[in-house]
Design a protein around this motif. Structure first.
Motif, PDB file in Angstrom:
ATOM      1  N   ALA A  77       0.836  -1.214   0.000  1.00  0.00           N
ATOM      2  CA  ALA A  77       0.000   0.000   0.000  1.00  0.00           C
ATOM      3  C   ALA A  77       0.865   1.256   0.000  1.00  0.00           C
ATOM      4  CB  ALA A  77      -0.909  -0.004   1.225  1.00  0.00           C
ATOM      5  N   LEU A  78       2.035   1.166   0.617  1.00  0.00           N
ATOM      6  CA  LEU A  78       2.905   2.342   0.696  1.00  0.00           C
ATOM      7  C   LEU A  78       3.690   2.576  -0.595  1.00  0.00           C
ATOM      8  CD1 LEU A  78       4.329   1.953   4.320  1.00  0.00           C
ATOM      9  CD2 LEU A  78       2.663   3.621   3.549  1.00  0.00           C
ATOM     10  N   THR A  79       3.861   1.518  -1.375  1.00  0.00           N
ATOM     11  CA  THR A  79       4.696   1.688  -2.574  1.00  0.00           C
ATOM     12  C   THR A  79       3.928   1.664  -3.897  1.00  0.00           C
ATOM     13  OG1 THR A  79       5.128  -0.677  -2.626  1.00  0.00           O
ATOM     14  CG2 THR A  79       6.780   0.687  -1.542  1.00  0.00           C
ATOM     15  N   ALA A  80       2.741   1.049  -3.903  1.00  0.00           N
ATOM     16  CA  ALA A  80       2.026   0.877  -5.184  1.00  0.00           C
ATOM     17  C   ALA A  80       1.671   2.216  -5.835  1.00  0.00           C
ATOM     18  CB  ALA A  80       0.773   0.030  -4.982  1.00  0.00           C
ATOM     19  N   GLY A  81       1.601   3.266  -5.016  1.00  0.00           N
ATOM     20  CA  GLY A  81       1.283   4.572  -5.596  1.00  0.00           C
ATOM     21  C   GLY A  81       2.494   5.475  -5.715  1.00  0.00           C
ATOM     22  N   ALA A  82       3.667   4.935  -5.408  1.00  0.00           N
ATOM     23  CA  ALA A  82       4.869   5.775  -5.329  1.00  0.00           C
ATOM     24  C   ALA A  82       5.171   6.487  -6.653  1.00  0.00           C
ATOM     25  CB  ALA A  82       6.061   4.937  -4.894  1.00  0.00           C
ATOM     26  N   ILE A  83       5.159   5.760  -7.744  1.00  0.00           N
ATOM     27  CA  ILE A  83       5.490   6.366  -9.040  1.00  0.00           C
ATOM     28  C   ILE A  83       4.220   6.784  -9.781  1.00  0.00           C
ATOM     29  CG2 ILE A  83       6.626   5.972 -11.272  1.00  0.00           C
ATOM     30  CD1 ILE A  83       8.597   6.054  -8.924  1.00  0.00           C
ATOM     31  N   SER A 158       9.032  -3.674  -3.461  1.00  0.00           N
ATOM     32  CA  SER A 158       9.572  -3.666  -4.825  1.00  0.00           C
ATOM     33  C   SER A 158       8.506  -4.071  -5.837  1.00  0.00           C
ATOM     34  CB  SER A 158      10.739  -4.643  -4.956  1.00  0.00           C
ATOM     35  OG  SER A 158      11.671  -4.388  -3.977  1.00  0.00           O
ATOM     36  N   ILE A 159       7.673  -5.037  -5.437  1.00  0.00           N
ATOM     37  CA  ILE A 159       6.580  -5.442  -6.336  1.00  0.00           C
ATOM     38  C   ILE A 159       5.652  -4.240  -6.557  1.00  0.00           C
ATOM     39  CG2 ILE A 159       4.569  -6.968  -6.590  1.00  0.00           C
ATOM     40  CD1 ILE A 159       6.147  -9.070  -4.914  1.00  0.00           C
ATOM     41  N   GLY A 160       5.368  -3.524  -5.463  1.00  0.00           N
ATOM     42  CA  GLY A 160       4.515  -2.334  -5.559  1.00  0.00           C
ATOM     43  C   GLY A 160       5.124  -1.282  -6.458  1.00  0.00           C
ATOM     44  N   VAL A 175      -3.956  -3.071  -7.110  1.00  0.00           N
ATOM     45  CA  VAL A 175      -4.635  -4.358  -7.336  1.00  0.00           C
ATOM     46  C   VAL A 175      -3.625  -5.410  -7.804  1.00  0.00           C
ATOM     47  CG1 VAL A 175      -6.312  -5.541  -8.835  1.00  0.00           C
ATOM     48  CG2 VAL A 175      -6.899  -3.337  -7.806  1.00  0.00           C
ATOM     49  N   MET A 176      -2.780  -5.022  -8.760  1.00  0.00           N
ATOM     50  CA  MET A 176      -1.801  -5.973  -9.298  1.00  0.00           C
ATOM     51  C   MET A 176      -0.776  -6.381  -8.242  1.00  0.00           C
ATOM     52  SD  MET A 176      -2.593  -6.926 -12.233  1.00  0.00           S
ATOM     53  CE  MET A 176      -1.115  -7.809 -12.711  1.00  0.00           C
ATOM     54  N   THR A 177      -0.402  -5.429  -7.383  1.00  0.00           N
ATOM     55  CA  THR A 177       0.568  -5.746  -6.328  1.00  0.00           C
ATOM     56  C   THR A 177      -0.007  -6.769  -5.340  1.00  0.00           C
ATOM     57  OG1 THR A 177       1.407  -3.501  -6.526  1.00  0.00           O
ATOM     58  CG2 THR A 177       2.078  -4.724  -4.569  1.00  0.00           C
ATOM     59  N   TYR A 178      -1.241  -6.508  -4.912  1.00  0.00           N
ATOM     60  CA  TYR A 178      -1.865  -7.466  -3.983  1.00  0.00           C
ATOM     61  C   TYR A 178      -2.121  -8.801  -4.693  1.00  0.00           C
ATOM     62  CZ  TYR A 178      -2.409  -4.056  -0.255  1.00  0.00           C
ATOM     63  OH  TYR A 178      -2.149  -3.158   0.749  1.00  0.00           O
ATOM     64  N   GLY A 179      -2.445  -8.703  -5.984  1.00  0.00           N
ATOM     65  CA  GLY A 179      -2.676  -9.923  -6.772  1.00  0.00           C
ATOM     66  C   GLY A 179      -1.410 -10.771  -6.833  1.00  0.00           C
TER      67      GLY A 179
END
Lengths: 288, 309
Positions: A77-83, A158-160, A175-179
């Motif tokens: 949650a902290l990284t998926a929106g980073a970029i 890193s996945i995020g 969604v893709m990161t949690y997936g």
């Protein structure tokens, strides 16, 4: 000392306001509540019976598992929106047109998120320390577990970051990161069991290699080693093996950590590459 | 200083930039004009290393921009047409963040930040949160950000877009200061009359192709080889139009809202004879003037008035 400017800026921004404090409070509340419930269940008749070290390991396992699950929820949650967040806010071009390398941007973002996870892990230490009241678990073992958490968090982060670079929208990246996380935890299990059931038979005695990639298996293996049982004691097909599930003489959690390192390095490299607009296009052109 | 040769950028079959070439000497201000979708932003992004060109060359001081994008970025300050700002960051912190990217030392960082805030007239807002600033202030702050590392070349994509008249004037004033400081600037805008005052050179781009390029006076000459007359009459417009049509020196006569406008290929004496002819036939002439071909006219003429979205 030259500290990554993105990391410094992110830390300043993330720690400002009530959001960071709110996350820590919520995190610790969940952890404390679960700890209380587990301990209440284990020790409600503590004054009428002797202290059983087995109960300590039970509480430790429950606490460690809850913390792992929380980290697996928080880190992406902290990284998926980073970029993608930078892209959505139209601030990404301003970063990319500076002399800052795309690798520095990716690492700065990842480290900023990881320092927030680290803060949560450190803040959880007082709750974890209740374990020491009853003995059975050493500080070194807790330190080992926390190091494992950090590695898992960096991999999840890193996945995020990876999806955040490749997908335009933060929602899609999340969604893709949690997936992907769900695939690594549940997917690898299902595939392994399907393969074992169909091709190897349920009496298969080896350690199924795909399960090295599963963080829960790594976690179970770490705890199994700490308790002196080994992961083979779980007795599930695919987790057995003549040498207690060891590859090259290494415990599954060690192999999993090595897998995490490789995965993280690959994902960071791919993210940095994707973020570099000139590099990506040039490669595509060459390929054409 | 900046040299672009045969630049092409394609997206599949669509050519965003089509064999574009231009040259900007050091210390000059180059106005890059064209309708929406003409390829201005694409070209600017390629110059700044934010987009890869399909083919062609972009050189800054002889250095290939695409192959040395990291090195080149130290020499370019870019201000995009649309940009966002970080929440929870103060104005000084915002500038200091970008200063730290260029490894500017703390002491210098403070001085540069103060100087730039003064230049863009935001000293009063130094402790304000960036997202609380007005659009005009954000534009000025973004310009200060683009200047933080003292770049040789400034690439400003529509710096005055979306600003109210006062903010436009303030932005123009800052750009004038930058010109006096000797910065080389590539600036795009739809407000051509504003560019005419600021720029030394103009390039008009349409459908990805450079239509006209050169100094402002050269362009005027190229597009307007003849004079343009504007004649306003208080009555008898039809008769005035007939007299003008009969004059062999008149071309492209058009009837505007309140006046007649015509191309005129003659000398000043011919002009006075035309006026005398009109007055002699009793036409009540209110205004008889030669238009300075402004850039808006040039732009519409060259791009054939096509507005692409």
């Amino acid at each position: 000392m030259n500290i990554n400017p993105v990391l410094l800026k992110e830390l300043k921004v993330r720690m400002r306001g009530w959001r960071a404090a709110g996350i820590i409070i919520l995190y610790l509340l969940v952890l404390a509540l679960v700890t209380f419930m587990v301990m209440y269940e284990s020790y409600n008749n503590i004054y009428t019976s002797t202290v059983d070290p087995g109960r300590t390991t039970g509480t430790y396992t429950a606490l460690a598992l809850i913390q792992l699950v929380l980290i697996l929820f928080v880190a992406p949650a902290l990284t998926a929106g980073a970029i993608s967040g930078e892209r959505e806010k139209q601030t990404l071009d301003l970063l990319l047109c500076t002399k800052l390398s795309t690798r520095s941007i990716v690492l700065g973002k990842l480290l900023a998120s990881m320092s927030q996870v680290l803060l949560l892990i450190v803040a959880s230490l007082p709750i974890f320390s209740v374990i020491f009241m009853f003995g059975g678990i050493s500080i070194a073992e807790v330190a080992q577990l926390f190091a494992f958490y950090i590695i898992i968090a960096i991999t999840a982060g890193s996945i995020g970051i990876f999806y955040s670079c490749y997908l335009k929208r933060t929602t899609a990246a999340t969604v893709m990161t949690y997936g992907t996380g769900a695939f690594l935890i549940l997917g690898t299990f299902f595939i392994s069991y399907f393969y074992i059931g169909v091709f190897l038979g349920w009496d298969y005695q080896g350690f199924f290699p795909l399960l090295y990639t599963n963080p829960m298996v790594g976690f179970a293996s770490l705890l199994g080693d700490q308790f002196g049982y080994g992961i083979g004691s779980i007795g599930l097909p695919g987790l057995r093996g003549s040498t207690d599930g060891r590859l090259l003489g290494l415990s599954p959690w060690v192999v999993h950590v090595a897998f995490d390192f490789v995965l993280t390095a690959v994902l960071i490299a791919l993210s940095a590459r994707k973020l570099n607009p000139v590099r990506v296009k040039r490669t595509r052109r060459n390929a054409a | 200083m900046l040299e672009i040769k045969n630049l092409v950028k394609s997206y599949g079959r669509y050519l965003a930039v089509n064999n574009l070439s231009l040259e900007i000497p050091e210390g000059e201000i180059y106005g890059f004009v064209g309708p929406n979708g003409a390829g201005k932003t694409t070209t600017m992004k390629i110059i700044c290393g934010l987009l890869a060109a399909t083919s062609g060359e972009v050189r800054l001081d002889g250095v290939d921009v695409t192959r040395n994008s990291n090195k080149i970025k130290e020499s370019i300050g870019y201000m995009p047409d649309f940009f966002g700002v970080y929440d929870d960051l103060k104005v000084t912190e915002y500038l200091e963040f970008y200063a730290s990217i260029y490894k500017i030392k703390d002491k210098e960082k403070k001085k540069i930040t103060n100087d730039l805030l003064e230049l863009v007239d935001l000293t009063q807002k130094r402790d304000a949160y960036v997202d609380s600033l007005s659009r005009g202030m954000k534009q000025r702050l973004c310009l200060a950000r683009a200047l933080i590392h003292n770049p040789k070349l400034l690439v400003l994509d529509e710096p005055a877009s979306g600003l109210d008249p006062r903010a436009r004037i303030e932005m123009k004033e800052i750009l004038r200061n930058l010109r006096e400081m000797g910065k080389t600037i590539l600036i795009s805008s739809h407000i051509l009359s504003e560019l005419a005052e600021l720029c030394t050179h103009i390039g008009i781009i349409d459908s990805g192709r450079m239509v006209v390029s050169g100094s402002v006076s050269e362009i005027m000459q190229k597009v307007y080889s003849h004079r343009v007359l504007r004649i306003k009459v208080s009555a008898r417009v039809d008769e005035a139009e007939l007299i003008l049509k009969e004059n062999p020196l008149i071309s492209k006569l058009s009837r505007m809202e309140d006046a007649l406008q015509a191309g005129f290929e003659g000398s000043e004496e011919d002009m006075s004879r035309l006026l005398a002819a009109l007055v002699g036939k009793g036409i009540p002439v209110v205004t008889f003037s030669q238009l300075d071909g402004n850039l808006e006219d040039v732009f519409m003429r060259v791009t054939k008035g096509e507005e692409k979205q």
